[in-house]
Design an enzyme around this catalytic site. Structure first.
Site, PDB file in Angstrom:
ATOM      1  NE  ARG A  30      -4.010  -1.980   2.228  1.00 40.92           N
ATOM      2  CZ  ARG A  30      -4.813  -2.359   3.196  1.00 40.92           C
ATOM      3  NH1 ARG A  30      -4.614  -1.896   4.427  1.00 40.92           N
ATOM      4  NH2 ARG A  30      -5.821  -3.187   2.973  1.00 40.92           N
ATOM      5  CD  GLU A  42      -4.446  -6.738  -5.194  1.00 41.00           C
ATOM      6  OE1 GLU A  42      -5.174  -7.722  -4.964  1.00 41.00           O
ATOM      7  OE2 GLU A  42      -4.563  -5.646  -4.602  1.00 41.00           O
ATOM      8  CD  GLN A  47      -8.399 -19.356  -3.699  1.00 41.21           C
ATOM      9  OE1 GLN A  47      -8.765 -19.946  -2.698  1.00 41.21           O
ATOM     10  NE2 GLN A  47      -9.247 -19.016  -4.662  1.00 41.21           N
ATOM     11  CB  THR A  48      -2.494 -16.629   0.392  1.00 38.91           C
ATOM     12  OG1 THR A  48      -2.348 -17.622  -0.629  1.00 38.91           O
ATOM     13  CG2 THR A  48      -1.464 -16.901   1.472  1.00 38.91           C
ATOM     14  CG  LEU A  85       3.060 -18.069  -0.925  1.00 36.01           C
ATOM     15  CD1 LEU A  85       3.587 -17.066  -1.937  1.00 36.01           C
ATOM     16  CD2 LEU A  85       1.935 -17.449  -0.111  1.00 36.01           C
ATOM     17  N   GLY A  86       1.412 -22.383  -2.117  1.00 41.46           N
ATOM     18  CA  GLY A  86       0.408 -23.188  -2.808  1.00 41.46           C
ATOM     19  C   GLY A  86      -0.096 -22.538  -4.084  1.00 41.46           C
ATOM     20  CE1 TYR A 125      -9.785  -7.515  -5.818  1.00 41.27           C
ATOM     21  CE2 TYR A 125      -7.914  -8.961  -6.247  1.00 41.27           C
ATOM     22  CZ  TYR A 125      -8.540  -7.997  -5.474  1.00 41.27           C
ATOM     23  OH  TYR A 125      -7.898  -7.493  -4.379  1.00 41.27           O
ATOM     24  CG  ASP A 143     -12.050  -8.819  -2.553  1.00 42.27           C
ATOM     25  OD1 ASP A 143     -13.010  -8.076  -2.227  1.00 42.27           O
ATOM     26  OD2 ASP A 143     -11.024  -8.919  -1.860  1.00 42.27           O
ATOM     27  CB  CYS A 199     -18.155  -5.720   6.760  1.00 47.52           C
ATOM     28  SG  CYS A 199     -19.863  -6.118   6.351  1.00 47.52           S
ATOM     29  CB  CYS A 207     -22.688  -3.145  13.237  1.00 49.99           C
ATOM     30  SG  CYS A 207     -23.243  -4.470  12.125  1.00 49.99           S
ATOM     31  CB  CYS A 210     -19.270  -0.392  10.336  1.00 54.42           C
ATOM     32  SG  CYS A 210     -19.461  -0.187   8.549  1.00 54.42           S
TER      33      CYS A 210
END
Length: 378
Positions: A30, A42, A47-48, A85-86, A125, A143, A199, A207, A210
């Site tokens: 970031r 990304e 999946q991780t 990592l698979g 995505y 996603d 969330c 909540c 949020c």
């Protein structure tokens, strides 16, 4: 999907961005606009979990600091960096895409959604995430986190596993995206962050924390906890396997998996189908032209893939014989250099233990303790 008035829904943008700037986790991808570094993050995050990716991300970029370095790497080096990592097809697609980018003028990444989408392994995505974060383009990245936030926010009960639902959400979020480039760069990340830490999946939404609580239809109607709606997954297929840790003179046998299919081209310990007892296991050893000298241990392990679950019985045994031509006899150092997928992590730990035991015994006996580095082994 029921339409929510965009004039009302647009009210979420300012409080969402304000919340993100004040509360976002400090993650390395970031803090850059480099499309290469954003793209790597990304792909790794598919999946991780974030916590698992952090160490891999730093090590991967240390090994391959530029797209050219990734393009030039050997597959063995690449897969070793990815080990654990698979979903190894992600790594191979990373390199295929890197080689295409490296061939362009000055190795520049495509700076359009369509250009990114054309690269191997990049879907809607990922193309949207890179386009927005790196180039400030108004491309919504949808996603699972975003789908959950948005369906709760709009009290939408459509099945999020349906592609039509995702398209409708993407369209609505696209209409909401801010115009300022700095806001665009973080808008997708803000929605994803909200889904990841507030969330949340698999639990009650937080909540009270949020920033969109007052604007959430799911909360006001008491439906948020039941959303999103998703059709159940098909049950995973269970496969029984018997794995062998063949020990021979301070080495252990490995072989490469086929170039196509699950875990393609990675190193594995020899294995056969079914949960074999010792008699059937000995028959398979004979088929591989190996003679058991000592059965040391038996252990079990399980590994879960997306659509299949492996239940594994493993035998640790000393053998004599050379085995088939595709067997590679590796010492301790070679075992650590080769990319063995996490499906065999329990066996790899046991292999290290067995090799350490062998070398310890040799030292006590005063005999030679060595590792081959060529010839029949490496």
């Amino acid at each position: 999907m029921p339409r929510t008035h965009l004039t009302t829904l647009s009210d979420i943008v300012s409080p969402l961005l304000f919340w993100y700037r004040a509360n976002a986790r400090d993650l390395p991808w970031r803090n850059t606009r480099d499309p290469y570094r954003i793209w790597v993050s990304e792909v790794m995050l598919q999946q991780t979990r974030v916590a698992a990716v952090l160490g891999y991300y730093a090590r991967f970029l240390a090994a391959f600091p530029t797209v050219e370095a990734l393009a030039d790497a050997s597959e063995e080096t690449l897969l070793k960096q990815w080990e654990g990592l698979g979903y190894y097809s992600r790594a191979r697609n990373l390199q295929r895409a890197a080689r295409l980018v490296a061939m362009t003028e000055e190795g520049r990444f495509p700076n359009t959604y369509d250009g990114l989408l054309a690269l191997p392994g990049i879907g809607d995505y990922t193309a949207s995430a890179v386009a927005s974060a790196a180039f400030g383009l108004r491309e919504p990245a949808v996603d699972g986190n975003v789908l959950r936030v948005f369906t709760r926010l709009t009290d939408c009960h459509d099945d999020i596993a349906d592609s039509g639902t995702k398209r409708a959400v993407r369209e609505q979020i696209g209409a909401l995206m801010p115009r300022d480039s700095e806001d665009i760069r973080i808008f997708n990340q803000a929605l994803m962050e909200l889904g990841a830490v507030v969330c949340v999946p698999n639990g009650l939404p937080k909540c009270a924390q949020c920033p969109l609580m007052a604007r959430c239809l799911g909360r006001s109607r008491g439906t948020a906890e039941r959303l999103p709606v998703k059709s159940p997954k098909k049950a995973r297929r269970i496969e029984e396997k018997t794995v062998f840790l063949f020990l021979r003179g301070g080495e252990i046998a490995l072989r490469k998996r086929p170039e196509g299919g699950l875990l393609a081209g990675l190193w594995e310990f020899p294995n056969g189908e079914g949960a074999l007892d010792e008699t059937a296991a000995a028959d398979l050893c004979a088929h591989w032209m190996l003679s058991p000298r000592a059965w040391k241990r038996r252990l079990t392990a399980k590994h879960i893939f997306t659509h299949v679950e492996w239940h594994m019985t493993c035998y640790v045994l000393e053998v004599s014989g050379s085995g088939p031509e595709d067997f590679l006899w590796a010492g301790r150092l070679a075992l650590d250099r080769l990319a063995v997928p996490s499906a065999f992590i329990r066996m790899k730990e046991e292999a290290r233990t067995a090799l350490e035991e062998y070398h310890g015994e040799k030292q006590l006996e005063g005999g030679p303790s060595h590792e081959l580095d060529g010839g029949a082994g490496i």
